[in-house]
Design an enzyme around this catalytic site. Sequence first.
Site, PDB file in Angstrom:
ATOM      1  N   HIS A 101      23.540  38.091  38.276  1.00 37.05           N
ATOM      2  CA  HIS A 101      24.461  37.659  39.322  1.00 37.05           C
ATOM      3  C   HIS A 101      23.961  36.419  40.061  1.00 37.05           C
ATOM      4  O   HIS A 101      24.782  35.578  40.473  1.00 37.05           O
ATOM      5  CB  HIS A 101      24.731  38.824  40.283  1.00 37.05           C
ATOM      6  CG  HIS A 101      25.548  39.909  39.659  1.00 37.05           C
ATOM      7  ND1 HIS A 101      25.019  41.113  39.251  1.00 37.05           N
ATOM      8  CD2 HIS A 101      26.868  39.946  39.334  1.00 37.05           C
ATOM      9  CE1 HIS A 101      25.980  41.853  38.723  1.00 37.05           C
ATOM     10  NE2 HIS A 101      27.098  41.182  38.754  1.00 37.05           N
ATOM     11  N   ASP A 140      32.525  45.454  40.774  1.00 32.83           N
ATOM     12  CA  ASP A 140      31.387  46.157  41.372  1.00 32.83           C
ATOM     13  C   ASP A 140      30.886  45.489  42.648  1.00 32.83           C
ATOM     14  O   ASP A 140      30.033  46.034  43.347  1.00 32.83           O
ATOM     15  CB  ASP A 140      30.241  46.283  40.364  1.00 32.83           C
ATOM     16  CG  ASP A 140      29.862  44.948  39.742  1.00 32.83           C
ATOM     17  OD1 ASP A 140      29.828  43.931  40.468  1.00 32.83           O
ATOM     18  OD2 ASP A 140      29.597  44.915  38.526  1.00 32.83           O
ATOM     19  N   ALA A 147      44.236  39.257  35.882  1.00 30.56           N
ATOM     20  CA  ALA A 147      43.661  37.954  36.219  1.00 30.56           C
ATOM     21  C   ALA A 147      44.580  36.804  35.799  1.00 30.56           C
ATOM     22  O   ALA A 147      44.757  35.834  36.548  1.00 30.56           O
ATOM     23  CB  ALA A 147      42.287  37.811  35.560  1.00 30.56           C
ATOM     24  N   ASP A 165      33.844  36.590  36.093  1.00 28.01           N
ATOM     25  CA  ASP A 165      32.881  37.652  35.777  1.00 28.01           C
ATOM     26  C   ASP A 165      33.611  38.777  35.042  1.00 28.01           C
ATOM     27  O   ASP A 165      33.638  39.921  35.485  1.00 28.01           O
ATOM     28  CB  ASP A 165      32.249  38.163  37.074  1.00 28.01           C
ATOM     29  CG  ASP A 165      31.095  39.130  36.828  1.00 28.01           C
ATOM     30  OD1 ASP A 165      30.579  39.167  35.695  1.00 28.01           O
ATOM     31  OD2 ASP A 165      30.729  39.859  37.766  1.00 28.01           O
TER      32      ASP A 165
END
Length: 514
Positions: free
Chosen positions: A271, A295, A350, A367
């Site tokens: 990340h 997440d 998306a 991501d």
Amino acid sequence: MSHAPTGARRREIWLLVATFLVAVAGLIYELIAATLSSYLLGDSVRQFSLVIGVFLSAMGVGAYLSRFVGEALRGFIWAQILLGILGGFLAPVVFYAYAWTGAVELPLFGLLIAVGILSGMEIPLIARVLKEIGAPEFRFENVLSVDYVGALAASVAFPLLIVPQLGLMSASLVFGALNLAVAGLSLWLFRSDATRSQWGVWALALLLTGAGLVQSERLVTVAEAALYEDDIILSETTPYQQITVTRFRDRVRLFLDHSIQFDSFDEYRYHEMLVHPAMSHASRRADVLILGGGDGMAAREVLRWADVAQVTLVDLDPRVTGLFQSHDDLAALNDNALRDPRVRVLNQDAWQFVEHANTQFDVVIVDLPDPKNLALSKLYSRAFYSLLMERLSPRGVMVTQAGSPFYARQAFWSVVQTVAAARNPVQVGAGPWTLPYHTYVPSFGDWGFVMAAPFAPKTGDLAVPPGLQYLTPAIWQQSHVFGADTGPIEADVNRLQSHALVGYYLDGWAKWFE
């Protein structure tokens, strides 16, 4: 005068009701098999297509074989009993085979063919029974109409009710019980023609199925314990995917469709490398868009930058974002990023969001899961990256995770070529500036990213916020260097018409792990 239906009329009505029920069960088995195949073997379009083709072919074989059944009623009842066993235990058998042997194709397609043959025998046998009992004004098209209505009901109920409420394991057993219920009521209504062996096998099958349903949660737990090294603290099937969270001491892992998404021991490497280079290269960071990342880990890194005013996080599955927002232990992993008032969570597709968005963003962070099927591959296509470039501010920066340049080298460089081929709305006729880079993440191996912008950002040392655990200016400089076995190779641009990326991805990983 009594208007109660006669025995023959009751049997006729029951057989039409049975036609509806067996049609529902048959299609549910097909959808369970296709979903299992997609979960465990990847490439959902290929697997769904293959399962549908095999199942329909097997039904054709079953329809042909039905002519050799001497007694239609007994043949129909036997078909229901066997479907109750084979269809009911389809998911448990496949899950256990995968967990303990890694083999999926043989048990999955073996059971699929058997279920398809038995399902193909049902309608011809029901039609013969209706004729034999002297059903008034019998018409074969009436049976087919009821069958098609049952298939429609199953196709609507499967994603909306069955998977979210039951999961695949319990759903398989429940519809096995439905076939056994059809067999049992048929045995009672036609009890003068039933045999002791049918009653005995039916009772035994019903007992086994009932035991399976009672122990279904335990069956799931045992199967998943064989799949995962750590203790399972959450396992849930949503309309979009299978979510599994495991823990060993302080170590937490997230799996989606049995593929690891992060390990709390090393996720910071991934990340930090995904987020901070793009944030550093952007001239401003007020509005940030994250696609995927349900997440909250990417959002956590974005919020380290003091000048961020708003983060829009778009993730398809509301259960994932809900877990990492409301579950205290999981929210702690992202430092409560999804509870931050600057973060707006949208649960939608998306592509649809990007296509219809009417705002521009300073930084776009992609991501998303790996492009292992066509549904995901479209989010790594030239058309999608062109849409993203439209949503970037003129001095904005985009970054996408791009897989492993080591394990799936050609797939990685296909993503690089695809981003470079996107339309540049600021410099018409020129592609965007791109920068591929990579780093080592123990849970994933060598992992790559691609950064892009309408203009080449100003060069200079990487600026990062305080508190990072991995990324430094020196690491950043090293990340641009590719070895002889990971460097650029020829790869096609991923287009919606061809989807070259899926083949590159599957072939690359299969070389190492199959």
